[in-house]
Design a protein around this motif. Structure first.
Motif, PDB file in Angstrom:
ATOM      1  N   GLU A   1       0.835  -1.204   0.000  1.00 60.53           N
ATOM      2  CA  GLU A   1       0.000   0.000   0.000  1.00 60.53           C
ATOM      3  C   GLU A   1       0.867   1.250   0.000  1.00 60.53           C
ATOM      4  OE1 GLU A   1      -3.765   1.806   2.463  1.00 60.53           O
ATOM      5  OE2 GLU A   1      -3.148  -0.272   2.780  1.00 60.53           O
TER       6      GLU A   1
ATOM      7  N   THR B   1       1.673   4.722   1.224  1.00 64.44           N
ATOM      8  CA  THR B   1       1.343   5.526   2.397  1.00 64.44           C
ATOM      9  C   THR B   1       1.792   6.968   2.174  1.00 64.44           C
ATOM     10  OG1 THR B   1       3.430   4.910   3.375  1.00 64.44           O
ATOM     11  CG2 THR B   1       1.532   3.570   3.949  1.00 64.44           C
TER      12      THR B   1
ATOM     13  N   THR C   1       4.170   8.408   3.663  1.00 67.23           N
ATOM     14  CA  THR C   1       5.635   8.501   3.633  1.00 67.23           C
ATOM     15  C   THR C   1       6.168   8.374   2.210  1.00 67.23           C
ATOM     16  OG1 THR C   1       5.471   7.333   5.722  1.00 67.23           O
ATOM     17  CG2 THR C   1       7.656   7.718   4.854  1.00 67.23           C
TER      18      THR C   1
ATOM     19  N   TYR D   1      -4.349  12.176   2.995  1.00 61.19           N
ATOM     20  CA  TYR D   1      -4.229  11.171   4.058  1.00 61.19           C
ATOM     21  C   TYR D   1      -4.777  11.641   5.392  1.00 61.19           C
ATOM     22  CZ  TYR D   1      -1.735   8.035   1.054  1.00 61.19           C
ATOM     23  OH  TYR D   1      -1.439   7.173   0.053  1.00 61.19           O
TER      24      TYR D   1
END
Lengths: 101, 186
Positions: A2, A4, A6, A53
């Motif tokens: 996945e 993210t 980051t 996010y």
């Protein structure tokens, strides 16, 4: 696998570093402008990723205003650059050391 | 899965394009690579669900800004190779690494704090463009108007700066007349 936040921040940092390298090693003023655009775009990617996010619109709003600022910067900067080129026939950074005007 | 493939593909493409922009010796290559990189950046916005930002990125950056650069480059001699004296010191990579580290710290710092709550939460029920419009014209109305005024000032400034001596139609003049004018100017 996945993706993210980051991932996006690392990508944004890589793009920002590329822009910084461009700002530091370029001597042609037009190329310096291009490097500046890369810097602004990398920040935009980070802002929109954080906005996604964290589920908050503020990041997208700031990216929007950064695009507006980039557009006006290009207009004014190119105007000054054209003026300088007409007068001195060069846009090399090393020729701008004197402040004679 | 598809998101990961798209992310890595567009990351690779964007990094390569911007690297070409920064390193190439031909300014036309730099311009084209930068335009391509801008369009690839918009792909991230679409992946992230920020449709409006993706469209604005394509229209404003790849459309307006790149067209402006293309017009600007008509004034400069872009066909010959750029002659740039390379910076001799070792300082450049060190400074670049330090600056990149600083950026990482700046970006990580707010993310480490977990107690972030959304001021303007994203509502999945309404579309992205509609929601952006609602936030933009309520909470961010004053910055929006200021940005509009700033763009107007920039436009007038650009016309005033670059538009001098543009009232003469050079294309309808003969070579001798143009030489005469150029001699009178310089």
């Amino acid at each position: 696998m996945e993706i993210t936040l980051t991932h996006y921040l690392v990508l944004s940092t890589i793009l920002f570093s590329i822009g910084l390298i461009g700002v530091m090693r370029r001597k042609n003023l037009l190329m310096l402008f291009f490097a500046t655009e890369i810097l602004l775009n990398s920040v935009n990617v980070a802002l929109v990723a954080i906005s996604h996010y964290y589920g908050d619109f503020t990041g997208q709003m700031f990216a929007f205003f950064i695009i507006a600022i980039a557009a006006s910067e290009v207009a004014i900067g190119l105007g000054l650059l054209v003026l300088w080129f007409k007068q001195y026939n060069t846009i090399d950074l090393d020729n701008m050391k004197s402040m004679k005007g | 899965m598809f998101e990961a493939i798209a992310f890595y593909l567009f990351s690779f493409l964007t990094i390569v394009m911007f690297w070409i922009t920064v390193t190439t010796k031909h300014s036309l290559y730099a311009l084209t690579a930068l335009a391509a990189g801008m369009i690839f950046i918009s792909a991230f916005f679409f992946i992230l669900g920020a449709d409006f930002m993706g469209v604005v990125q394509i229209i404003v950056y790849s459309g307006a800004v790149m067209a402006l650069y293309a017009f600007g480059m008509m004034f400069f001699d872009t066909t010959r190779e750029l002659k740039e004296k390379p910076t001799k010191t070792r300082l450049v990579p060190i400074l670049g690494a330090l600056a990149a580290l600083l950026v990482v710290l700046m970006v990580i710092a707010p993310v480490v704090g977990e107690n972030i709550t959304a001021h303007y939460p994203i509502d999945v029920a309404i579309g992205n463009s509609q929601a952006i419009g609602m936030v933009l014209f309520t909470k961010y109305l004053v910055p929006f108007e200021l940005a509009a005024v700033m763009l107007l000032v920039a436009m007038i400034g650009g016309i005033v700066l670059a538009g001098k001596m543009m009232d003469e139609d050079y294309s309808s003049l003969s070579e001798e007349q143009i030489d005469e004018k150029e001699g009178a100017v310089s």
